[in-house]
Design an enzyme around this catalytic site. Structure first.
Site, PDB file in Angstrom:
ATOM      1  N   ASN A   7      19.082  60.648  11.057  1.00  0.00           N
ATOM      2  CA  ASN A   7      18.526  61.098  10.333  1.00  0.00           C
ATOM      3  C   ASN A   7      19.968  62.528   9.471  1.00  0.00           C
ATOM      4  O   ASN A   7      18.989  63.301   9.970  1.00  0.00           O
ATOM      5  CB  ASN A   7      16.902  61.608  10.580  1.00  0.00           C
ATOM      6  CG  ASN A   7      16.033  61.886   9.019  1.00  0.00           C
ATOM      7  OD1 ASN A   7      16.487  62.552   8.794  1.00  0.00           O
ATOM      8  ND2 ASN A   7      15.062  62.278   9.826  1.00  0.00           N
ATOM      9  N   ARG A  99      17.559  56.174   8.347  1.00  0.00           N
ATOM     10  CA  ARG A  99      16.511  56.888   8.107  1.00  0.00           C
ATOM     11  C   ARG A  99      17.179  57.066   6.487  1.00  0.00           C
ATOM     12  O   ARG A  99      18.445  58.387   5.791  1.00  0.00           O
ATOM     13  CB  ARG A  99      15.688  57.741   8.442  1.00  0.00           C
ATOM     14  CG  ARG A  99      14.604  58.267   7.056  1.00  0.00           C
ATOM     15  CD  ARG A  99      14.423  60.045   7.622  1.00  0.00           C
ATOM     16  NE  ARG A  99      13.042  60.014   6.672  1.00  0.00           N
ATOM     17  CZ  ARG A  99      12.516  61.176   6.261  1.00  0.00           C
ATOM     18  NH1 ARG A  99      13.765  62.202   6.427  1.00  0.00           N
ATOM     19  NH2 ARG A  99      11.665  61.379   5.652  1.00  0.00           N
ATOM     20  N   HIS A 189       7.079  59.021   4.317  1.00  0.00           N
ATOM     21  CA  HIS A 189       6.633  58.863   5.549  1.00  0.00           C
ATOM     22  C   HIS A 189       6.047  57.675   5.631  1.00  0.00           C
ATOM     23  O   HIS A 189       5.384  57.438   6.869  1.00  0.00           O
ATOM     24  CB  HIS A 189       5.286  59.673   5.594  1.00  0.00           C
ATOM     25  CG  HIS A 189       5.542  61.325   5.448  1.00  0.00           C
ATOM     26  ND1 HIS A 189       4.487  62.378   4.782  1.00  0.00           N
ATOM     27  CD2 HIS A 189       6.823  62.467   5.641  1.00  0.00           C
ATOM     28  CE1 HIS A 189       4.996  63.059   5.431  1.00  0.00           C
ATOM     29  NE2 HIS A 189       6.379  63.378   5.502  1.00  0.00           N
ATOM     30  N   ARG A 250       5.054  73.180  -0.355  1.00  0.00           N
ATOM     31  CA  ARG A 250       4.761  72.128  -2.026  1.00  0.00           C
ATOM     32  C   ARG A 250       3.219  72.457  -2.048  1.00  0.00           C
ATOM     33  O   ARG A 250       2.454  72.824  -1.077  1.00  0.00           O
ATOM     34  CB  ARG A 250       5.552  70.454  -1.281  1.00  0.00           C
ATOM     35  CG  ARG A 250       6.599  70.809  -1.068  1.00  0.00           C
ATOM     36  CD  ARG A 250       6.812  69.497  -1.267  1.00  0.00           C
ATOM     37  NE  ARG A 250       7.843  68.390  -0.096  1.00  0.00           N
ATOM     38  CZ  ARG A 250       8.470  67.727   0.533  1.00  0.00           C
ATOM     39  NH1 ARG A 250       7.424  67.234   0.574  1.00  0.00           N
ATOM     40  NH2 ARG A 250       9.572  67.297   0.947  1.00  0.00           N
ATOM     41  N   GLU A 396       9.162  57.823  15.129  1.00  0.00           N
ATOM     42  CA  GLU A 396       9.549  57.443  13.764  1.00  0.00           C
ATOM     43  C   GLU A 396      11.475  56.996  14.620  1.00  0.00           C
ATOM     44  O   GLU A 396      11.134  55.865  13.255  1.00  0.00           O
ATOM     45  CB  GLU A 396      10.387  57.992  12.715  1.00  0.00           C
ATOM     46  CG  GLU A 396       8.810  58.937  11.511  1.00  0.00           C
ATOM     47  CD  GLU A 396       8.759  59.703  10.654  1.00  0.00           C
ATOM     48  OE1 GLU A 396       8.583  60.887  11.331  1.00  0.00           O
ATOM     49  OE2 GLU A 396       9.816  60.180   9.342  1.00  0.00           O
TER      50      GLU A 396
END
Ligand code: ADP
Length: 421
Positions: A7, A99, A189, A250, A396
């Site tokens: 990743n 990823r 996601h 965010r 993940e």
């Protein structure tokens, strides 16, 4: 097969080594061999490596670029003193799973990386200018370090959401702008939402087509997904990961007119406003303290800090609104699933989000809710609740490793290539 899962961020590389294969997937018996992260690539990097069952090693060393980072990971994994089981030489790494953040409309599932796929990932750079270039650097670094004979697979954050219907993914702006610039909701996601939906149906012993849930991934980044018959029907992140829920830094949803208003009032460029909405907003922006939910909960509890309480309230209220909207979108779901650092570990936030949802038939069991943290998976609603709630820790990396094996095995079947150990 031993799969190296990578990743790659702009200045970091996270990895796991996972032993898996079709039979191990069927038995849910994959093994995590090692994990780690190299941060602050480009200077004196902070390196954490951990083999399964061994204490973590943490040290600093200069790491020039992504290639050097990947080489360092492979060298460490193969060194006898690292005690990574099953890995003794480079030849023991059979495949790499990456990823990849943005696959645009082209990539609807995981794929073996060819030159053409690499060009496809490059074509999505304008949609994810911070993420895709780092993912590409990781792919090239792994190819150079392990050689072209080791298959590499791309697993996209956006792929799971490619089942969104047109009415869910289109913004109500002039249609030709979608055609010209590919402006639409992509969602992110996806690997996490897909994984928890898979775990949910495994726990319930039901088929994919019977899986109707709303999953909430609440970490530093947060997103909600409406899943109907096992497929993503709608999701809260949009063209970029800025839209939707309140996140660590965010803003999530805002009136788009705020961008121009802020630019004029504060004398900022639109890029600076976008930066403000991405990096200085959310929990951090409201509280003025931190983007870390644990610290906010402590502040609220210990000092009754008004803005910490407000940040938590806004965070939970927005999540609750999305649950309501997605229950309408799915036409009645069977469960709400909590995942991500906050979703997996904070009974308090889960309880606050679910307040008022009794109307929909969701009632948490306080004891079960309190007991589910630190990686514990299971039901947290009262027995017989019409709308159930689950905590399902996301993984993940495991899904990336499994997709990698599936892609590689399928390619071998097609080409009749000899099978690696
Ligand atoms: P990322 O999205 O970067 O992968 P994580 O999924 O690890 O992040 O989530 C990080 C968030 O989870 C932080 O806001 C952190 O405070 C929060 N978190 C972790 N443990 C707890 C806890 N016990 N209670 C509340 N929040 C927690």
């Amino acid at each position: 097969m031993n799969v190296l899962v990578l990743n790659c961020g702009s200045s970091s590389v996270k990895f796991q080594l996972i032993a898996t294969d079709l039979d191990l997937i069927a038995q849910d018996a994959d093994r995590k061999l090692a994990r780690g992260v190299i941060e602050r690539i480009g200077g004196e990097a902070i390196i954490t490596f951990q083999a399964e069952g061994q204490p973590a090693q943490r040290f600093t060393a200069p790491v020039r670029d992504h290639r050097a980072a990947v080489e360092q990971i492979i060298r460490w994994a193969c060194a006898p003193e690292s005690n990574v089981s099953e890995i003794h030489s480079v030849g023991d790494i059979n495949a790499v799973g990456h990823r990849v953040v943005h696959g645009g409309e082209r990539f609807t599932q995981s794929v073996i990386i060819t030159d053409e796929v690499l060009r496809g990932i490059e074509d999505c750079i304008d949609l994810a200018p911070l993420h895709n270039p780092a993912n590409i650097r990781g792919i090239i670094a792994a190819r150079e370090s392990l050689g072209p004979g080791v298959p590499q697979v791309a697993v996209f954050d956006t792929a799971f959401h490619q089942t969104l219907p047109e009415h869910a993914y289109l913004y109500a702006i002039p249609y030709q702008l979608y055609r010209r610039h590919r402006i639409r909701r992509y969602g992110f996601h996806g690997t996490s939402h897909r994984y928890v939906a898979y775990r949910y149906r495994t726990l319930r012993g039901i088929a994919r087509e019977e899986t109707n849930v709303i999953s909430l991934h609440l970490g530093n980044g947060c997103s909600a997904t409406a899943i109907k018959r096992g497929q993503s029907l709608d999701t809260s992140m949009g063209l970029t990961p800025l839209e939707g829920l309140v996140m660590g830094t965010r803003s999530g949803d805002i009136d788009p007119a705020i961008v121009d208003f802020l630019a004029a009032k504060e004398g900022l460029t639109t890029q600076e406003v976008e930066m403000l909405l991405n990096k200085q907003s959310g929990l951090l922006g409201i509280s003025g303290l931190t983007n870390d939910m644990r610290e906010l909960l402590d502040e609220a509890r210990e000092h009754n800090d008004r803005r910490a309480r407000l940040a938590i309230e806004i965070f939970c209220y927005r999540a609750r609104k999305y649950i309501g909207a997605y229950l309408a979108a799915v036409g009645g779901a069977d469960a709400v699933i909590f995942t991500g650092g906050i979703g997996e570990n904070s009974p308090e936030i889960r309880a606050r989000i679910c307040e008022g949802l009794e109307w929909f038939g969701l009632e948490l069991d306080p004891e079960k809710n309190a007991a589910h943290k630190n990686g514990r998976e299971g039901l947290i609603s009262r027995d017989g609740a019409k709308l159930a709630a689950y905590v399902i820790p996301t993984d993940e990396e495991l899904l990336i490793a499994r997709d990698t094996v599936r892609c590689v095995r399928a390619a071998m079947e097609r080409t009749g290539a000899p099978k690696p150990a």
